[in-house]
Write a protein that holds these residues in place. Structure first.
Motif, PDB file in Angstrom:
ATOM      1  N   ARG B   9     -58.828 -33.631  43.202  1.00 51.10           N
ATOM      2  CA  ARG B   9     -60.265 -33.434  43.400  1.00 51.10           C
ATOM      3  C   ARG B   9     -60.588 -31.961  43.725  1.00 51.10           C
ATOM      4  NH1 ARG B   9     -64.320 -36.839  45.135  1.00 51.10           N
ATOM      5  NH2 ARG B   9     -66.082 -35.769  46.080  1.00 51.10           N
ATOM      6  N   VAL B  77     -73.622 -29.265  43.481  1.00 53.16           N
ATOM      7  CA  VAL B  77     -73.337 -30.591  44.037  1.00 53.16           C
ATOM      8  C   VAL B  77     -72.403 -31.263  43.037  1.00 53.16           C
ATOM      9  CG1 VAL B  77     -74.248 -32.824  44.760  1.00 53.16           C
ATOM     10  CG2 VAL B  77     -75.557 -30.734  45.206  1.00 53.16           C
ATOM     11  N   CYS B  78     -71.148 -31.436  43.450  1.00 49.03           N
ATOM     12  CA  CYS B  78     -70.125 -31.927  42.528  1.00 49.03           C
ATOM     13  C   CYS B  78     -69.901 -33.427  42.683  1.00 49.03           C
ATOM     14  CB  CYS B  78     -68.801 -31.201  42.784  1.00 49.03           C
ATOM     15  SG  CYS B  78     -68.869 -29.447  42.371  1.00 49.03           S
ATOM     16  N   THR B  79     -69.715 -34.078  41.565  1.00 50.40           N
ATOM     17  CA  THR B  79     -69.339 -35.490  41.512  1.00 50.40           C
ATOM     18  C   THR B  79     -68.027 -35.537  40.744  1.00 50.40           C
ATOM     19  OG1 THR B  79     -71.683 -36.086  41.436  1.00 50.40           O
ATOM     20  CG2 THR B  79     -70.110 -37.794  40.812  1.00 50.40           C
ATOM     21  N   VAL B  80     -67.008 -36.132  41.371  1.00 50.26           N
ATOM     22  CA  VAL B  80     -65.649 -36.007  40.833  1.00 50.26           C
ATOM     23  C   VAL B  80     -65.045 -37.389  40.589  1.00 50.26           C
ATOM     24  CG1 VAL B  80     -63.352 -35.053  41.216  1.00 50.26           C
ATOM     25  CG2 VAL B  80     -65.356 -33.871  42.137  1.00 50.26           C
ATOM     26  N   ASP B  81     -64.608 -37.625  39.361  1.00 54.26           N
ATOM     27  CA  ASP B  81     -63.891 -38.854  39.008  1.00 54.26           C
ATOM     28  C   ASP B  81     -62.424 -38.466  38.846  1.00 54.26           C
ATOM     29  OD1 ASP B  81     -62.941 -41.231  37.893  1.00 54.26           O
ATOM     30  OD2 ASP B  81     -64.879 -41.628  36.920  1.00 54.26           O
ATOM     31  N   ASN B  84     -59.928 -40.202  36.503  1.00 57.06           N
ATOM     32  CA  ASN B  84     -60.148 -40.113  35.057  1.00 57.06           C
ATOM     33  C   ASN B  84     -60.297 -38.680  34.547  1.00 57.06           C
ATOM     34  OD1 ASN B  84     -60.334 -43.003  34.152  1.00 57.06           O
ATOM     35  ND2 ASN B  84     -61.803 -43.022  35.846  1.00 57.06           N
ATOM     36  N   ARG B  86     -62.496 -36.316  35.169  1.00 56.23           N
ATOM     37  CA  ARG B  86     -63.844 -35.891  34.784  1.00 56.23           C
ATOM     38  C   ARG B  86     -64.581 -35.383  36.017  1.00 56.23           C
ATOM     39  NH1 ARG B  86     -63.489 -40.749  31.307  1.00 56.23           N
ATOM     40  NH2 ARG B  86     -64.511 -42.039  32.871  1.00 56.23           N
ATOM     41  N   ILE B  87     -65.435 -34.382  35.813  1.00 54.43           N
ATOM     42  CA  ILE B  87     -66.238 -33.848  36.913  1.00 54.43           C
ATOM     43  C   ILE B  87     -67.620 -33.503  36.382  1.00 54.43           C
ATOM     44  CG2 ILE B  87     -65.133 -31.583  36.550  1.00 54.43           C
ATOM     45  CD1 ILE B  87     -65.756 -30.928  39.495  1.00 54.43           C
ATOM     46  N   ALA B  88     -68.632 -33.728  37.195  1.00 52.55           N
ATOM     47  CA  ALA B  88     -70.001 -33.326  36.883  1.00 52.55           C
ATOM     48  C   ALA B  88     -70.507 -32.483  38.039  1.00 52.55           C
ATOM     49  CB  ALA B  88     -70.902 -34.543  36.679  1.00 52.55           C
ATOM     50  N   SER B  90     -74.330 -30.557  39.470  1.00 47.27           N
ATOM     51  CA  SER B  90     -75.684 -30.027  39.348  1.00 47.27           C
ATOM     52  C   SER B  90     -75.700 -28.669  40.036  1.00 47.27           C
ATOM     53  CB  SER B  90     -76.708 -30.965  39.982  1.00 47.27           C
ATOM     54  OG  SER B  90     -76.504 -31.034  41.379  1.00 47.27           O
ATOM     55  N   PHE B 110     -71.198 -31.718  32.570  1.00 48.35           N
ATOM     56  CA  PHE B 110     -70.129 -32.726  32.592  1.00 48.35           C
ATOM     57  C   PHE B 110     -68.905 -32.103  31.927  1.00 48.35           C
ATOM     58  CE2 PHE B 110     -72.129 -36.903  33.589  1.00 48.35           C
ATOM     59  CZ  PHE B 110     -73.446 -36.512  33.658  1.00 48.35           C
ATOM     60  N   ARG B 112     -64.865 -32.742  30.786  1.00 51.02           N
ATOM     61  CA  ARG B 112     -63.725 -33.638  30.626  1.00 51.02           C
ATOM     62  C   ARG B 112     -62.481 -32.752  30.521  1.00 51.02           C
ATOM     63  NH1 ARG B 112     -63.925 -38.680  26.542  1.00 51.02           N
ATOM     64  NH2 ARG B 112     -65.902 -38.842  27.626  1.00 51.02           N
TER      65      ARG B 112
END
Lengths: 143, 132
Positions: B9, B77-81, B84, B86-88, B90, B110, B112
Motif C-alpha cells: 500500500r 486522497v488515495c484509495t488503494v486496492d 489487486n 490498483r490505486i485511485a 483525487s 486510476f 493499474r
C-alpha cells in the motif's frame, strides 16, 4: 463535532466484498431497476453527491432522491456494467470505473465511460463524486 | 486483465504521488516516463483521448511541460486496492501559464500496476482536457 473525513484512516474497515457489493448489487442494481428506495438506502441522511465535470452538487438525501426521480422519469433504460473497482477497506472507500448505457425517452441509446468515488461513513455512502465522459445526466430534480 | 500485485500500500501511494506526480511537477521527463511500461496506455476518459505506448506518452508530456510555466498537483486522497494492484487518487491540479493564467482542475486518476510500474492510467478531469 463530526470528525469524519472522506478516505480518512480513522474508520472501521469492513470486509472487502462489502464495498464491491454495495456498489454493484445494491446501488447500481437499484439505479438500473429504478428502485428509488433501494438506491436511497445506500446513502446517509446528510450525504452529498457531486457531479465533478459540471460541479453539480446534490446535498442531502432529499435532493439526491429528487435527482434520481428525475433521472428515472427522463430515461427509459439505464444500465451500468464493465466495472473495475479500487476497493479500500482501510479508508472505508471504493472508486469504480464503469460503462453506462442509457436511453432517453424516445431517443437513441447513449454510452458513457464514467467513474465514481464513494466514501463511506460506517456502512453507507456519505460523499459520492461522479465524473462523466459526456454531458451531466444527473440534473437537480424538484425537491 | 488482472496483474499480480507486487507493491505494498505504502509503495503504491509513493509511486503515484511522489515518484510520478513529483516528477511531473518537476518537469522531469525521464523520471516521469520511468513510471510507465513501454506498452502502457494513458487515457483521458472524460474526453476519450488515448496516449499509446511510452513514446505516445512522452510526446504528450513534452507538450504538457511546454504549455505551463508551473505544474502543481496536491491534496491527494488515495484509495488503494492492495490485493489487486490498483490505486485511485483525487487531487487538485494547479497549472500556471507563462502569461499568468491559472487553470485549476479537480481530477481523479486510476492506475493499474504491473510489476511495479503503470500499465494503464485513466484520468477523469473536472474541466477541459489539458493532456492533449
Amino acid at each position: 463535532m463530526d470528525k469524519w473525513q472522506g478516505g480518512g484512516s480513522d474508520q472501521a474497515a469492513l470486509p472487502y466484498p462489502f464495498y464491491v457489493d454495495i456498489v454493484t448489487k445494491r446501488y447500481f442494481d437499484g439505479v438500473d431497476n429504478k428502485n428509488l428506495t433501494q438506491v436511497l438506502n445506500c446513502f446517509t441522511s446528510d450525504a452529498v453527491l457531486t457531479e465533478a465535470t459540471s460541479n453539480t452538487v446534490h446535498e442531502g438525501r432529499a435532493a439526491i432522491s429528487a435527482m434520481f426521480d428525475k433521472l428515472f422519469t427522463d430515461f427509459e433504460k439505464i444500465w451500468h456494467g464493465n466495472f473495475v473497482h479500487v476497493a479500500d477497506p482501510q479508508s472505508n472507500a471504493i472508486c469504480s470505473q464503469f460503462t453506462v448505457l442509457i436511453t432517453p425517452n424516445g431517443g437513441e441509446e447513449l454510452r458513457y465511460e464514467n467513474c465514481n468515488r464513494f466514501y463511506c461513513k460506517d456502512r453507507l455512502f456519505h460523499r459520492v463524486t461522479v465524473y462523466m465522459s459526456g454531458d451531466n445526466l444527473l440534473q437537480p430534480g424538484d425537491a | 486483465m488482472q496483474y499480480q500485485p507486487t507493491l505494498s500500500r505504502a509503495e503504491m501511494i509513493e509511486l503515484a504521488t511522489k515518484r510520478y506526480f513529483g516528477s511531473v511537477d518537476a518537469k522531469d521527463l525521464p523520471s516521469t516516463l520511468a513510471c510507465f511500461h513501454d506498452d502502457a496506455m494513458m487515457t483521458v476518459q472524460t474526453s476519450f483521448t488515448d496516449h499509446v505506448g511510452k513514446e505516445g506518452i512522452r510526446r504528450m508530456f513534452e507538450d504538457f511541460f511546454g504549455a505551463y510555466e508551473t505544474i502543481v498537483h496536491k491534496d491527494f486522497v488515495c484509495t488503494v486496492d492492495e490485493a489487486n494492484g490498483r490505486i485511485a487518487a483525487s487531487f487538485e491540479a494547479v497549472l500556471t501559464a507563462a502569461d499568468g493564467r491559472v487553470t485549476r482542475l479537480f481530477n481523479t486518476n486510476f492506475w493499474r500496476l504491473r510489476e511495479g510500474r503503470f500499465q494503464t492510467v485513466h484520468i477523469y478531469m473536472s474541466g477541459e482536457n489539458v493532456l492533449v
